[in-house]
Scaffold this motif. Structure first.
Motif, PDB file in Angstrom:
ATOM      1  N   VAL A 216      63.309  -0.566   4.003  1.00 30.78           N
ATOM      2  CA  VAL A 216      64.058   0.652   3.704  1.00 30.78           C
ATOM      3  C   VAL A 216      65.023   0.298   2.574  1.00 30.78           C
ATOM      4  CG1 VAL A 216      65.275   2.613   4.710  1.00 30.78           C
ATOM      5  CG2 VAL A 216      64.034   1.037   6.200  1.00 30.78           C
ATOM      6  N   ILE A 217      64.867   0.935   1.410  1.00 28.28           N
ATOM      7  CA  ILE A 217      65.594   0.469   0.240  1.00 28.28           C
ATOM      8  C   ILE A 217      65.837   1.613  -0.744  1.00 28.28           C
ATOM      9  CG2 ILE A 217      63.448  -0.215  -0.911  1.00 28.28           C
ATOM     10  CD1 ILE A 217      66.952  -1.952  -1.132  1.00 28.28           C
ATOM     11  N   TRP A 218      66.769   1.391  -1.638  1.00 29.43           N
ATOM     12  CA  TRP A 218      67.171   2.408  -2.614  1.00 29.43           C
ATOM     13  C   TRP A 218      66.802   1.945  -4.024  1.00 29.43           C
ATOM     14  CZ3 TRP A 218      70.470  -0.777   0.137  1.00 29.43           C
ATOM     15  CH2 TRP A 218      71.198  -1.714  -0.603  1.00 29.43           C
ATOM     16  N   ASP A 219      66.865   2.895  -4.955  1.00 32.82           N
ATOM     17  CA  ASP A 219      66.637   2.579  -6.363  1.00 32.82           C
ATOM     18  C   ASP A 219      67.815   1.794  -6.943  1.00 32.82           C
ATOM     19  OD1 ASP A 219      64.114   3.643  -6.927  1.00 32.82           O
ATOM     20  OD2 ASP A 219      64.899   5.652  -7.293  1.00 32.82           O
ATOM     21  N   PRO A 220      67.562   0.883  -7.904  1.00 36.01           N
ATOM     22  CA  PRO A 220      66.290   0.655  -8.597  1.00 36.01           C
ATOM     23  C   PRO A 220      65.369  -0.337  -7.895  1.00 36.01           C
ATOM     24  CG  PRO A 220      67.947  -0.716  -9.593  1.00 36.01           C
ATOM     25  CD  PRO A 220      68.662   0.085  -8.522  1.00 36.01           C
ATOM     26  N   PHE A 221      65.839  -0.910  -6.769  1.00 34.34           N
ATOM     27  CA  PHE A 221      65.011  -1.872  -6.055  1.00 34.34           C
ATOM     28  C   PHE A 221      63.731  -1.231  -5.539  1.00 34.34           C
ATOM     29  CE2 PHE A 221      69.513  -3.020  -5.329  1.00 34.34           C
ATOM     30  CZ  PHE A 221      69.546  -4.213  -6.031  1.00 34.34           C
ATOM     31  N   LEU A 222      63.832   0.027  -5.091  1.00 36.48           N
ATOM     32  CA  LEU A 222      62.660   0.749  -4.607  1.00 36.48           C
ATOM     33  C   LEU A 222      61.653   0.922  -5.731  1.00 36.48           C
ATOM     34  CD1 LEU A 222      61.063   2.493  -2.614  1.00 36.48           C
ATOM     35  CD2 LEU A 222      62.548   4.426  -3.217  1.00 36.48           C
ATOM     36  N   ALA A 228      55.980  -3.216  -9.150  1.00 32.99           N
ATOM     37  CA  ALA A 228      55.494  -4.593  -9.180  1.00 32.99           C
ATOM     38  C   ALA A 228      54.494  -4.926  -8.079  1.00 32.99           C
ATOM     39  CB  ALA A 228      56.674  -5.561  -9.107  1.00 32.99           C
ATOM     40  N   THR A 229      54.665  -4.329  -6.902  1.00 37.78           N
ATOM     41  CA  THR A 229      53.834  -4.726  -5.764  1.00 37.78           C
ATOM     42  C   THR A 229      52.812  -3.670  -5.367  1.00 37.78           C
ATOM     43  OG1 THR A 229      55.238  -3.800  -3.992  1.00 37.78           O
ATOM     44  CG2 THR A 229      55.862  -5.958  -4.887  1.00 37.78           C
ATOM     45  N   GLY A 230      52.969  -2.451  -5.885  1.00 34.71           N
ATOM     46  CA  GLY A 230      52.069  -1.385  -5.465  1.00 34.71           C
ATOM     47  C   GLY A 230      52.366  -0.900  -4.065  1.00 34.71           C
ATOM     48  N   GLY A 231      53.573  -1.215  -3.577  1.00 33.83           N
ATOM     49  CA  GLY A 231      53.948  -0.807  -2.234  1.00 33.83           C
ATOM     50  C   GLY A 231      53.817   0.693  -2.023  1.00 33.83           C
ATOM     51  N   LYS A 232      53.398   1.078  -0.831  1.00 34.46           N
ATOM     52  CA  LYS A 232      53.189   2.490  -0.505  1.00 34.46           C
ATOM     53  C   LYS A 232      54.480   3.114   0.027  1.00 34.46           C
ATOM     54  CE  LYS A 232      49.905   1.710   2.426  1.00 34.46           C
ATOM     55  NZ  LYS A 232      48.803   1.925   3.404  1.00 34.46           N
ATOM     56  N   LEU A 233      54.834   4.264  -0.522  1.00 36.27           N
ATOM     57  CA  LEU A 233      56.013   4.972  -0.065  1.00 36.27           C
ATOM     58  C   LEU A 233      55.663   5.757   1.194  1.00 36.27           C
ATOM     59  CD1 LEU A 233      58.992   5.670  -0.784  1.00 36.27           C
ATOM     60  CD2 LEU A 233      58.095   7.698  -1.959  1.00 36.27           C
ATOM     61  N   LEU A 234      56.183   5.297   2.319  1.00 37.69           N
ATOM     62  CA  LEU A 234      55.905   5.972   3.589  1.00 37.69           C
ATOM     63  C   LEU A 234      56.660   7.293   3.648  1.00 37.69           C
ATOM     64  CD1 LEU A 234      54.160   5.180   6.024  1.00 37.69           C
ATOM     65  CD2 LEU A 234      56.242   4.322   7.129  1.00 37.69           C
ATOM     66  N   THR A 235      57.896   7.272   3.178  1.00 43.21           N
ATOM     67  CA  THR A 235      58.692   8.489   3.049  1.00 43.21           C
ATOM     68  C   THR A 235      59.870   8.204   2.139  1.00 43.21           C
ATOM     69  OG1 THR A 235      59.871  10.257   4.234  1.00 43.21           O
ATOM     70  CG2 THR A 235      60.217   8.024   5.015  1.00 43.21           C
ATOM     71  N   SER A 287      68.159  -2.791 -18.545  1.00 43.34           N
ATOM     72  CA  SER A 287      67.074  -3.714 -18.212  1.00 43.34           C
ATOM     73  C   SER A 287      67.437  -5.184 -18.380  1.00 43.34           C
ATOM     74  CB  SER A 287      65.821  -3.382 -19.035  1.00 43.34           C
ATOM     75  OG  SER A 287      64.767  -4.263 -18.708  1.00 43.34           O
ATOM     76  N   PRO A 288      67.988  -5.615 -19.514  1.00 38.65           N
ATOM     77  CA  PRO A 288      68.319  -7.037 -19.660  1.00 38.65           C
ATOM     78  C   PRO A 288      69.448  -7.484 -18.741  1.00 38.65           C
ATOM     79  CG  PRO A 288      69.127  -5.793 -21.550  1.00 38.65           C
ATOM     80  CD  PRO A 288      68.248  -4.864 -20.765  1.00 38.65           C
ATOM     81  N   GLN A 289      70.343  -6.569 -18.409  1.00 38.25           N
ATOM     82  CA  GLN A 289      71.464  -6.918 -17.534  1.00 38.25           C
ATOM     83  C   GLN A 289      71.037  -7.042 -16.072  1.00 38.25           C
ATOM     84  OE1 GLN A 289      75.007  -4.506 -18.148  1.00 38.25           O
ATOM     85  NE2 GLN A 289      74.246  -3.887 -20.160  1.00 38.25           N
ATOM     86  N   LEU A 290      70.117  -6.159 -15.668  1.00 36.86           N
ATOM     87  CA  LEU A 290      69.700  -6.133 -14.263  1.00 36.86           C
ATOM     88  C   LEU A 290      68.494  -7.011 -13.978  1.00 36.86           C
ATOM     89  CD1 LEU A 290      70.035  -2.293 -13.547  1.00 36.86           C
ATOM     90  CD2 LEU A 290      71.772  -4.081 -13.383  1.00 36.86           C
ATOM     91  N   GLY A 291      67.757  -7.371 -15.045  1.00 40.88           N
ATOM     92  CA  GLY A 291      66.542  -8.144 -14.830  1.00 40.88           C
ATOM     93  C   GLY A 291      65.437  -7.311 -14.220  1.00 40.88           C
ATOM     94  N   ILE A 292      65.474  -6.011 -14.487  1.00 40.08           N
ATOM     95  CA  ILE A 292      64.459  -5.080 -13.981  1.00 40.08           C
ATOM     96  C   ILE A 292      63.782  -4.434 -15.180  1.00 40.08           C
ATOM     97  CG2 ILE A 292      64.056  -2.972 -12.652  1.00 40.08           C
ATOM     98  CD1 ILE A 292      66.429  -3.718 -10.902  1.00 40.08           C
ATOM     99  N   ASP A 293      62.468  -4.292 -15.118  1.00 35.95           N
ATOM    100  CA  ASP A 293      61.723  -3.778 -16.256  1.00 35.95           C
ATOM    101  C   ASP A 293      62.074  -2.328 -16.558  1.00 35.95           C
ATOM    102  OD1 ASP A 293      59.273  -1.987 -14.961  1.00 35.95           O
ATOM    103  OD2 ASP A 293      59.947  -3.608 -13.649  1.00 35.95           O
ATOM    104  N   VAL A 294      61.884  -1.937 -17.810  1.00 35.70           N
ATOM    105  CA  VAL A 294      62.226  -0.593 -18.277  1.00 35.70           C
ATOM    106  C   VAL A 294      61.473   0.501 -17.519  1.00 35.70           C
ATOM    107  CG1 VAL A 294      62.131   0.986 -20.263  1.00 35.70           C
ATOM    108  CG2 VAL A 294      62.995  -1.351 -20.555  1.00 35.70           C
ATOM    109  N   LEU A 299      61.793   5.213 -13.913  1.00 34.03           N
ATOM    110  CA  LEU A 299      61.394   5.899 -12.677  1.00 34.03           C
ATOM    111  C   LEU A 299      62.625   6.185 -11.829  1.00 34.03           C
ATOM    112  CD1 LEU A 299      59.318   6.931 -10.632  1.00 34.03           C
ATOM    113  CD2 LEU A 299      58.997   4.558  -9.866  1.00 34.03           C
ATOM    114  N   ALA A 300      63.500   5.198 -11.710  1.00 34.48           N
ATOM    115  CA  ALA A 300      64.723   5.378 -10.929  1.00 34.48           C
ATOM    116  C   ALA A 300      65.605   6.459 -11.547  1.00 34.48           C
ATOM    117  CB  ALA A 300      65.484   4.060 -10.839  1.00 34.48           C
TER     118      ALA A 300
END
Length: 344
Positions: A216-222, A228-235, A287-294, A299-300
């Motif tokens: 159970v997680i929030w953006d931008p981690f979600l 990256a993983t193709g994880g399925k959004l259950l809800t 992106s460069p500050q968070l280490g998360i792709d653009v 999306l977030a």
């Protein structure tokens, strides 16, 4: 049952002792195999913030702002507009990053920061622990910005399938309320799942290596995990929770620094207007500050709401409903009145 009661009694010490903000039970029918480790990480975050000497600005005045991995405050820091505005008034801003809202409010409670931002749930747990916080303003609801995901090859196909499963989440964070409401919708008793309390970074590892069944997680981690993983959004939070971001301060600071609070809110609103109209620029900036792709950050950005709103009766009532829900689940020890944490 004795173990659960002991856990409840420990709740009132969670902030004062610099433990994790997790006043939620490690038990309540669930097992938290990571409690000690997480308490240490949260305590370290607050200790680091507290250890920084106040250097002051030109007039020797310091404003200490806590922020998380993503949000308007994060963008405000990156743009530097508030720093420039307050510097002209003799202030210096000290920025401190926290892994989540619970840890941020822990630091606010012990006097390590003056201002910060969190989702709906952390202020309720903090208020239950007697933290001297006040609500300043809030962002619009963003229910699509948090969710429950499962690995792409998981056999879990519905919320009902979460019964008996291990679910990772950050203790005391906004997504805890999402989990409560999702289980309620599916008719699954909260006692019939096993919570594994982890900060986002560790939860991502557990999610990928199969240590937990869902996250159970929030953006931008979600967004990053989906990309990256193709994880399925259950809800996501739609039709379950509002997911509102709040700006908060210690009562003492807010009452003594009205002009600073006004400047903070004005600059937040300006940044929000810019961010809504320039979502790709926001993604590229962070992106460069968070280490998360653009792409993940874009999306977030598309899933969140923008614009600063005042605290009114409807917001207080909504927060009170969450507080009462947590009280009924015995996740907080005593009833609280959310209106007591507002500026008169």
């Amino acid at each position: 049952m004795k173990k659960r009661n002991a856990a409840y009694r420990k709740l009132s010490f969670f902030l004062i002792a610099l433990l994790s903000m997790a006043v939620v039970l490690a038990g309540c029918g669930s097992n938290d195999s990571n409690g000690a480790a997480n308490a240490g990480q949260a305590g370290t975050a607050a200790a680091d913030a507290n250890a920084k000497p106040a250097s002051g600005g030109a007039g020797g005045k310091e404003i200490r702002i806590g922020y998380q991995k993503y949000g308007t405050v994060n963008i405000l820091k990156a743009k530097g507009t508030l720093d420039k505005r307050l510097e002209a008034e003799g202030y210096k801003i000290t920025w401190t990053e926290f892994p989540g809202g619970p840890q941020l409010l822990e630091a606010l409670n012990v006097g390590s920061i003056d201002i910060g931002h969190t989702g709906e749930a952390p202020p309720i747990f903090a208020q239950a622990a007697k933290a001297p916080l006040v609500y300043l303003a809030h962002e619009p609801a963003s229910p699509n910005s948090e969710g429950i995901i499962v690995p792409k090859d998981s056999k879990i196909a519905s919320l009902a399938d979460l019964k008996g499963k291990k679910i990772a989440l950050n203790k005391g964070s906004n997504v805890h309320y999402l989990l409560v409401k999702a289980l309620e919708k599916a008719g699954v008793d909260y006692n019939d799942i096993t919570t594994v309390f982890l900060p986002p970074g560790d939860a991502r590892v557990a999610f990928e290596n199969g240590t937990v069944d869902a996250w159970v997680i929030w953006d931008p981690f979600l967004a990053a995990a989906q990309t990256a993983t193709g994880g399925k959004l259950l809800t996501d939070g739609k039709d379950l929770v509002s997911n509102i971001e709040f700006y908060l301060a210690s009562r003492k600071f807010a009452e003594a620094n009205g002009p600073v609070i006004d400047a903070f809110k004005e600059e937040l609103d300006k940044i929000d207007q810019w961010a809504e109209a320039n979502q790709k620029d926001v993604a590229e900036l962070l992106s460069p500050q968070l280490g998360i792709d653009v792409p993940s950050l874009e999306l977030a950005a598309k899933r969140r709401g923008y614009g600063l709103n005042p605290i009114d009766d409807s917001i207080i009532d909504a927060q009170q409903k969450i507080a009462d829900t947590f009280l009924n689940l015995k996740l907080i020890p005593d009833a609280i009145q959310v209106k007591d944490a507002t500026l008169k």
